[in-house]
Design a protein around this motif. Structure first.
Motif, PDB file in Angstrom:
ATOM      1  N   VAL A  14       0.838  -1.198   0.000  1.00 32.00           N
ATOM      2  CA  VAL A  14       0.000   0.000   0.000  1.00 32.00           C
ATOM      3  C   VAL A  14       0.875   1.252   0.000  1.00 32.00           C
ATOM      4  N   ARG A  15       1.993   1.187   0.791  1.00 29.49           N
ATOM      5  CA  ARG A  15       2.874   2.325   0.878  1.00 29.49           C
ATOM      6  C   ARG A  15       3.487   2.663  -0.470  1.00 29.49           C
ATOM      7  N   ARG A  16       3.793   1.630  -1.239  1.00 27.94           N
ATOM      8  CA  ARG A  16       4.449   1.842  -2.518  1.00 27.94           C
ATOM      9  C   ARG A  16       3.488   2.266  -3.617  1.00 27.94           C
ATOM     10  N   SER A  17       2.225   1.988  -3.439  1.00 26.34           N
ATOM     11  CA  SER A  17       1.256   2.249  -4.502  1.00 26.34           C
ATOM     12  C   SER A  17       1.024   3.744  -4.697  1.00 26.34           C
ATOM     13  N   PRO A  18       1.155   4.216  -5.933  1.00 24.97           N
ATOM     14  CA  PRO A  18       0.876   5.624  -6.216  1.00 24.97           C
ATOM     15  C   PRO A  18      -0.578   5.884  -6.594  1.00 24.97           C
ATOM     16  N   HIS A  19      -1.380   4.833  -6.625  1.00 22.87           N
ATOM     17  CA  HIS A  19      -2.735   4.972  -7.148  1.00 22.87           C
ATOM     18  C   HIS A  19      -3.619   5.865  -6.281  1.00 22.87           C
ATOM     19  N   ALA A  20      -3.583   5.655  -4.961  1.00 19.77           N
ATOM     20  CA  ALA A  20      -4.458   6.436  -4.078  1.00 19.77           C
ATOM     21  C   ALA A  20      -4.120   7.931  -4.106  1.00 19.77           C
ATOM     22  N   PRO A  21      -2.851   8.333  -4.024  1.00 19.05           N
ATOM     23  CA  PRO A  21      -2.551   9.773  -4.124  1.00 19.05           C
ATOM     24  C   PRO A  21      -2.982  10.369  -5.457  1.00 19.05           C
ATOM     25  N   ALA A  22      -2.780   9.631  -6.550  1.00 23.31           N
ATOM     26  CA  ALA A  22      -3.199  10.126  -7.862  1.00 23.31           C
ATOM     27  C   ALA A  22      -4.719  10.274  -7.905  1.00 23.31           C
ATOM     28  N   ARG A  23      -5.410   9.314  -7.310  1.00 24.64           N
ATOM     29  CA  ARG A  23      -6.875   9.375  -7.294  1.00 24.64           C
ATOM     30  C   ARG A  23      -7.356  10.584  -6.498  1.00 24.64           C
ATOM     31  N   ARG A  24      -6.703  10.863  -5.362  1.00 19.29           N
ATOM     32  CA  ARG A  24      -7.098  12.023  -4.559  1.00 19.29           C
ATOM     33  C   ARG A  24      -6.863  13.328  -5.312  1.00 19.29           C
ATOM     34  N   ALA A  25      -5.737  13.406  -6.009  1.00 15.86           N
ATOM     35  CA  ALA A  25      -5.432  14.632  -6.750  1.00 15.86           C
ATOM     36  C   ALA A  25      -6.467  14.895  -7.836  1.00 15.86           C
ATOM     37  N   VAL A  26      -6.841  13.849  -8.566  1.00 19.52           N
ATOM     38  CA  VAL A  26      -7.836  14.014  -9.629  1.00 19.52           C
ATOM     39  C   VAL A  26      -9.194  14.372  -9.038  1.00 19.52           C
ATOM     40  N   ALA A  27      -9.567  13.714  -7.944  1.00 20.79           N
ATOM     41  CA  ALA A  27     -10.853  14.020  -7.310  1.00 20.79           C
ATOM     42  C   ALA A  27     -10.909  15.470  -6.847  1.00 20.79           C
ATOM     43  N   THR A  28      -9.778  15.993  -6.378  1.00 24.89           N
ATOM     44  CA  THR A  28      -9.735  17.388  -5.939  1.00 24.89           C
ATOM     45  C   THR A  28      -9.976  18.342  -7.102  1.00 24.89           C
ATOM     46  N   VAL A  29      -9.388  18.042  -8.254  1.00 23.52           N
ATOM     47  CA  VAL A  29      -9.591  18.892  -9.428  1.00 23.52           C
ATOM     48  C   VAL A  29     -11.041  18.827  -9.887  1.00 23.52           C
ATOM     49  N   PHE A  30     -11.628  17.637  -9.885  1.00 20.31           N
ATOM     50  CA  PHE A  30     -13.051  17.518 -10.213  1.00 20.31           C
ATOM     51  C   PHE A  30     -13.884  18.351  -9.240  1.00 20.31           C
ATOM     52  N   ALA A  31     -13.531  18.314  -7.967  1.00 19.03           N
ATOM     53  CA  ALA A  31     -14.274  19.092  -6.965  1.00 19.03           C
ATOM     54  C   ALA A  31     -14.150  20.581  -7.239  1.00 19.03           C
ATOM     55  N   ALA A  32     -12.952  21.029  -7.600  1.00 19.26           N
ATOM     56  CA  ALA A  32     -12.757  22.448  -7.894  1.00 19.26           C
ATOM     57  C   ALA A  32     -13.604  22.887  -9.080  1.00 19.26           C
ATOM     58  N   GLN A  33     -13.662  22.045 -10.107  1.00 19.85           N
ATOM     59  CA  GLN A  33     -14.488  22.389 -11.266  1.00 19.85           C
ATOM     60  C   GLN A  33     -15.966  22.407 -10.898  1.00 19.85           C
ATOM     61  N   GLY A  34     -16.404  21.418 -10.116  1.00 18.10           N
ATOM     62  CA  GLY A  34     -17.807  21.384  -9.710  1.00 18.10           C
ATOM     63  C   GLY A  34     -18.203  22.602  -8.902  1.00 18.10           C
ATOM     64  N   ALA A  35     -17.309  23.051  -8.013  1.00 16.25           N
ATOM     65  CA  ALA A  35     -17.593  24.245  -7.218  1.00 16.25           C
ATOM     66  C   ALA A  35     -17.675  25.483  -8.104  1.00 16.25           C
ATOM     67  N   ALA A  36     -16.780  25.571  -9.089  1.00 12.97           N
ATOM     68  CA  ALA A  36     -16.765  26.734  -9.976  1.00 12.97           C
ATOM     69  C   ALA A  36     -18.018  26.803 -10.839  1.00 12.97           C
ATOM     70  N   VAL A  37     -18.422  25.669 -11.390  1.00 18.31           N
ATOM     71  CA  VAL A  37     -19.634  25.637 -12.212  1.00 18.31           C
ATOM     72  C   VAL A  37     -20.854  26.023 -11.377  1.00 18.31           C
ATOM     73  N   ALA A  38     -20.925  25.496 -10.157  1.00 19.57           N
ATOM     74  CA  ALA A  38     -22.040  25.844  -9.274  1.00 19.57           C
ATOM     75  C   ALA A  38     -22.035  27.335  -8.947  1.00 19.57           C
ATOM     76  N   ALA A  39     -20.853  27.896  -8.734  1.00 17.13           N
ATOM     77  CA  ALA A  39     -20.750  29.319  -8.412  1.00 17.13           C
ATOM     78  C   ALA A  39     -21.333  30.173  -9.527  1.00 17.13           C
ATOM     79  N   VAL A  40     -20.981  29.851 -10.756  1.00 17.62           N
ATOM     80  CA  VAL A  40     -21.489  30.632 -11.887  1.00 17.62           C
ATOM     81  C   VAL A  40     -22.984  30.394 -12.094  1.00 17.62           C
ATOM     82  N   SER A  41     -23.405  29.144 -12.031  1.00 14.72           N
ATOM     83  CA  SER A  41     -24.810  28.819 -12.300  1.00 14.72           C
ATOM     84  C   SER A  41     -25.757  29.424 -11.272  1.00 14.72           C
ATOM     85  N   THR A  42     -25.365  29.386 -10.003  1.00 11.95           N
ATOM     86  CA  THR A  42     -26.277  29.856  -8.952  1.00 11.95           C
ATOM     87  C   THR A  42     -26.258  31.367  -8.776  1.00 11.95           C
TER      88      THR A  42
END
Length: 401
Positions: A14-42
């Motif tokens: 588990v320590r050696r696996s880079p998958h979880a950190p990469a997954r968290r980074a991508v999820a964070t970017v998706f979250a940032a986009q979702g927040a931005a779209v909501a900000a403009v729409s609302t």
């Protein structure tokens, strides 16, 4: 002495696996986009009132966001090939936050139009870079996880919509609301870290000439997924861009209550996307597409017929629940067609995405400006039923992957 060994081996792997950190980074970017779209729409009604924009002008601005996002998608393809998807994501998220500030503080019509255009460009770049990285991470996991990224997108959208509703209830003007939203997006951007996938990572971007190799046949293979994505974004644009105005103008909701329709819609999508990956593994993607199609059609009909805003909130949540899995399934399926050229394939898929946003945003805005918002939700309720014919294509692709 033998007992500790089994526990130490998994811990090391588990320590050696880079998958979880990469997954968290991508999820964070998706979250940032979702927040931005909501900000403009609302904040559409608030920006419209602040600058005294006509309904038709506001519709043009929403359409301009979709057009510039299409351009940004292909510009993002060039940035990915030069800097890589992680750097491209970071740059695009920061640009999105800057665009939110510009929209909020724009002194006149010309500046706000340019600001919405910049916002769309940044969204397009996030789309292609984040989806490229998400497809790579999913391939390394070897199972369906794409919907979890979109769940992060929707969860952040709920938070941003509630932020708009709360600050509007406190009497904040549009410029302060969008400044707070920009701060939220920037805070998410600061948490994105670079995490390399293994050396044999299939996410490696293709050569510039790869787009020629993809050829005309790729469009044929993308067509079923493209149709589903197009209709999904017609619905998403109709609900996300105009539900706040629908509640405010047609159902007489206050400016602090009206953004709750977007929040309810995103609560539905969070719920659906949190379950989608498990459902795909259990019953298959075709069954998920069929069920989502029927639920979406029913909920949209309810939204069109809502007698008051509380009923509209329930219908908006049902619409989000139904449509939630469609985009992740389409993009994951398309990304598997050419593992060595994912960014090029997804840039082409974004064509369907933005056509849907354009069609949904423009048609709904025009209908709304003439007092026919209910019709703007009734038409997609019938349109979504056409997707039943595409469901088998998802199982076909799944069997080949």
């Amino acid at each position: 002495m033998t007992a500790p060994l089994p526990t130490q081996v998994p811990r090391r792997s588990v320590r050696r696996s880079p998958h979880a950190p990469a997954r968290r980074a991508v999820a964070t970017v998706f979250a940032a986009q979702g927040a931005a779209v909501a900000a403009v729409s609302t904040t559409v009604p608030a920006v419209q009132e602040r600058l005294s924009l006509s309904p038709l002008t506001m519709t043009v601005l929403v359409v301009a966001v979709a057009l510039s996002a299409g351009v940004g998608s292909f510009a993002g393809l060039a940035v990915i090939r030069r800097l890589g998807p992680v750097a491209a994501m970071r740059v695009a998220v920061v640009a999105t936050a800057v665009a939110l500030l510009l929209i909020g503080w724009a002194p006149d019509h010309a500046v706000v139009a340019v600001s919405y255009g910049l916002f769309g460009m940044a969204l397009g770049c996030i789309d292609v870079s984040a989806n490229t990285r998400a497809a790579a991470v999913e391939r390394h996991y070897g199972r369906s996880i794409f919907a979890s990224f979109y769940a992060a997108w929707s969860a952040a959208g709920v938070a941003a919509a509630l932020l708009t509703a709360g600050t509007a209830d406190l009497g904040w003007p549009a410029e302060y609301i969008l400044t707070a939203q920009a701060g939220l997006v920037l805070a998410l951007a600061l948490t994105v870290r670079s995490h390399a996938l293994p050396a044999e990572s299939p996410f490696a971007v293709s050569d510039p000439g790869e787009s020629v190799v993809l050829g005309r046949g790729l469009w044929v293979r993308l067509a079923p997924f493209g149709l589903v994505l197009l209709v999904a974004y017609v619905i998403d644009s109709t609900v996300a861009s105009w539900s706040t105005l629908y509640l405010h103008q047609t159902l007489d909701a206050t400016l602090s209550v009206a953004p709750l329709a977007y929040a309810a819609y995103q609560v539905g999508t969070v719920t659906g996307r949190a379950c989608a990956d498990r459902l795909v593994r259990r019953v298959g993607p075709a069954a998920v597409v069929r069920g989502a199609t029927l639920l979406t059609a029913t909920a949209l009909a309810g939204l069109a017929a809502a007698p008051s805003w509380p009923y509209a909130l329930v219908a908006a949540a049902g619409t989000g629940l139904g449509v939630s899995a469609l985009a992740p399934l389409c993009l994951a399926s398309a990304g598997r067609l050419r593992p060595g050229a994912t960014e090029a394939v997804l840039a082409r898929m974004n064509v369907f995405n933005y056509i849907g946003v354009l069609a949904g945003g423009a048609a709904s805005g025009i209908l709304g400006s003439t007092g026919h918002f209910r019709l703007a939700y009734a038409i997609p309720a019938a349109l979504v039923l056409t997707l039943l014919a595409t469901a088998r294509s998802f199982n076909h692709r799944r069997s080949k992957s």
